[in-house]
Motif scaffolding. Sequence first.
Motif, PDB file in Angstrom:
ATOM      1  N   HIS A   1      55.546  22.630 -30.338  1.00 28.69           N
ATOM      2  CA  HIS A   1      56.333  20.894 -30.799  1.00 28.69           C
ATOM      3  C   HIS A   1      57.557  21.511 -30.673  1.00 28.69           C
ATOM      4  O   HIS A   1      58.447  21.524 -31.607  1.00 28.69           O
ATOM      5  CB  HIS A   1      56.072  20.402 -32.079  1.00 28.69           C
TER       6      HIS A   1
ATOM      7  N   ASN B   1      54.789  15.649 -36.394  1.00 27.01           N
ATOM      8  CA  ASN B   1      54.385  16.951 -35.567  1.00 27.01           C
ATOM      9  C   ASN B   1      53.061  17.597 -35.615  1.00 27.01           C
ATOM     10  O   ASN B   1      52.069  17.365 -36.000  1.00 27.01           O
ATOM     11  CB  ASN B   1      55.056  18.256 -35.981  1.00 27.01           C
ATOM     12  N   THR B   2      52.709  17.777 -34.569  1.00 28.39           N
ATOM     13  CA  THR B   2      50.943  18.790 -34.794  1.00 28.39           C
ATOM     14  C   THR B   2      51.894  19.935 -34.073  1.00 28.39           C
ATOM     15  O   THR B   2      52.190  20.154 -32.919  1.00 28.39           O
ATOM     16  CB  THR B   2      50.158  18.101 -33.056  1.00 28.39           C
TER      17      THR B   2
ATOM     18  N   VAL C   1      56.432  23.210 -35.418  1.00 27.58           N
ATOM     19  CA  VAL C   1      58.546  22.732 -34.156  1.00 27.58           C
ATOM     20  C   VAL C   1      58.836  23.907 -34.013  1.00 27.58           C
ATOM     21  O   VAL C   1      59.522  24.783 -34.798  1.00 27.58           O
ATOM     22  CB  VAL C   1      58.433  21.608 -36.007  1.00 27.58           C
TER      23      VAL C   1
END
Lengths: 334, 334
Positions: free
Chosen positions: A306, A326-327, A330
């Motif tokens: 992400h 987020n997925t 990050v």
Amino acid sequence: MADRNRRLVLAERPSGMVDEQTVRVEESDVPQPGPGEALARVRYLSIDPTIRTWMDDVQGYLPPIALDEVVRGAGVAEVLESNAEQYRPGDLLFGFTGWQDYVLASEATGYQALPKGVSATLALNLFGVTGMTAYFGLIDVGQMQEGDVVVVSGAAGATGSTVGQIAKIKGAGKVIGIAGGERKCSWIADELGFDATIDYKSENVAARLRELAPDGIDLYFDNVGGEILDACLGQLALRGRIVLCGAISGYNDRASARGPVNYSNLITKRGRMQGFIILDYLDRFPEAQADIAGWLSTGEIKSAEHIVAGLENAPEALNLLFTGGNTGKVIVEV
Amino acid sequence: MADRNRRLVLAERPSGMVDEQTVRVEESDVPQPGPGEALARVRYLSIDPTIRTWMDDVQGYLPPIALDEVVRGAGVAEVLESNAEQYRPGDLLFGFTGWQDYVLASEATGYQALPKGVSATLALNLFGVTGMTAYFGLIDVGQMQEGDVVVVSGAAGATGSTVGQIAKIKGAGKVIGIAGGERKCSWIADELGFDATIDYKSENVAARLRELAPDGIDLYFDNVGGEILDACLGQLALRGRIVLCGAISGYNDRASARGPVNYSNLITKRGRMQGFIILDYLDRFPEAQADIAGWLSTGEIKSAEHIVAGLENAPEALNLLFTGGNTGKVIVEV
């Protein structure tokens, strides 16, 4: 090359989420490499929940970040010019660069060159602390066995999404991911191959665990703490193991953090709850990295990233971890 | 021989401490031994905190005691008459006699003969579940190492007083006992050889632990749960281990039981918290009993017993465990 070095320093200790007062941008001259040093441009920053814990004035496994010090964090930097034999312009280096544009690399800073063929973002995700945490937490601390019913929280996060994938590869009987929201749940099931999901925002976690793991949870990989840890303790299988990786639900609010009242189930179930710090496994990283490289080449594992653009957005990127925005991993692209 | 068998049955489930409504005395004829059976008179009852947990309608490691069923508990009974080859009048048998005057022994009941030279009360204390719990909890679950700073709560209780003594024998660097009241603290220090004590009724446990274990607690043997567990978690040493034996502070009040908020220290300290049930160690009892017999013969270990007279006082004897009225093992002399 920018002519100034932006440095994001800790201006004051946050009392909850990081806000505009927490971090101050300072500008200084770009440092000049002396003998045996190289100048490197920070390209990517790894955004990890543990950074938030370092902002508190609490002695943890590393000292807190001092006020007016650049925020500590791992990153990948590219060598621009070098007075050191071991660094050549274009080399990508990995280490605690901190939240800034430029760093000087030398023997003393301990930056490592990225292995050939490993991209900067992979180095920060699967080949970095995130992947190592998932791998050793599951296999070494959790002693995962084939056929285990494995539950992971923060399952759409960097570590959680990797844990679930490795558990599948290693022959777990069932992998159940707990995440917030339908989109994340679909993603970990459809894209990453989790067997089942629980949306903690709309479902009763304890009730769903009883449905999905009627014979109990053999291994719970905990990224969040709080009520979800408690629910998993309540549904532990005989000789179940709980791997404590992080307690993200309490990082922004230590005062109201609560203990898991169901811990006494560890007695009845002869269970074990164990914490770990991935830095203890540094000398075993190569074995994990070799396995992960193999799984990447066969497509058995995916690196979910992400990306957030701009050094100045690093504080906001950190908050994403706690708001669940987020997925996957990050990463700030500086 | 009395002509009636008094049976203390569970009349209603207690909501807190056991009271006059909890247990009802029923009288029935003394059972007659059939072929292959022996009639035995119960002489001593082992009073253990776990009995209180069996009174709740909660599935634990054993099913709850049913209403109108004799209260479950271990005891020692003497054979009076026998139609079975393996039992002879005068033999002392050990097993789950329950709270009553007479039992029938047969192949099916699984009572075991006491080894020669072991008194009935020793069989219920050091050679019984209490001693075995202390031994395997400390050595096997807790993996006690020479030089360890060992803390034990409920230190004047049956298990705690034994844990402290075994820890000293096994070379602990320091053994700190936590108990309630000056009298108990003096007893474990002066009579049992604990190195230091904390009186949780008059001292700040967390502050005293910081003083007495400035480098942290290597092994905490937890008999009580609650705030004391939390304080020990807060002072854990690197790679510290917590052995969960019981959470007596919550047994009479499950609703307000609290979780240990400092559990997250297990992460920072790479710690481990593990529960166990002594029944899992049945086949290893002989090795522990051999060690304990040796320590008894050299005077290195003492069996501390607190005898309560009269079957009818068994409920009150059970409450002693929770009011802290005992030092050492509570045994009812029937």
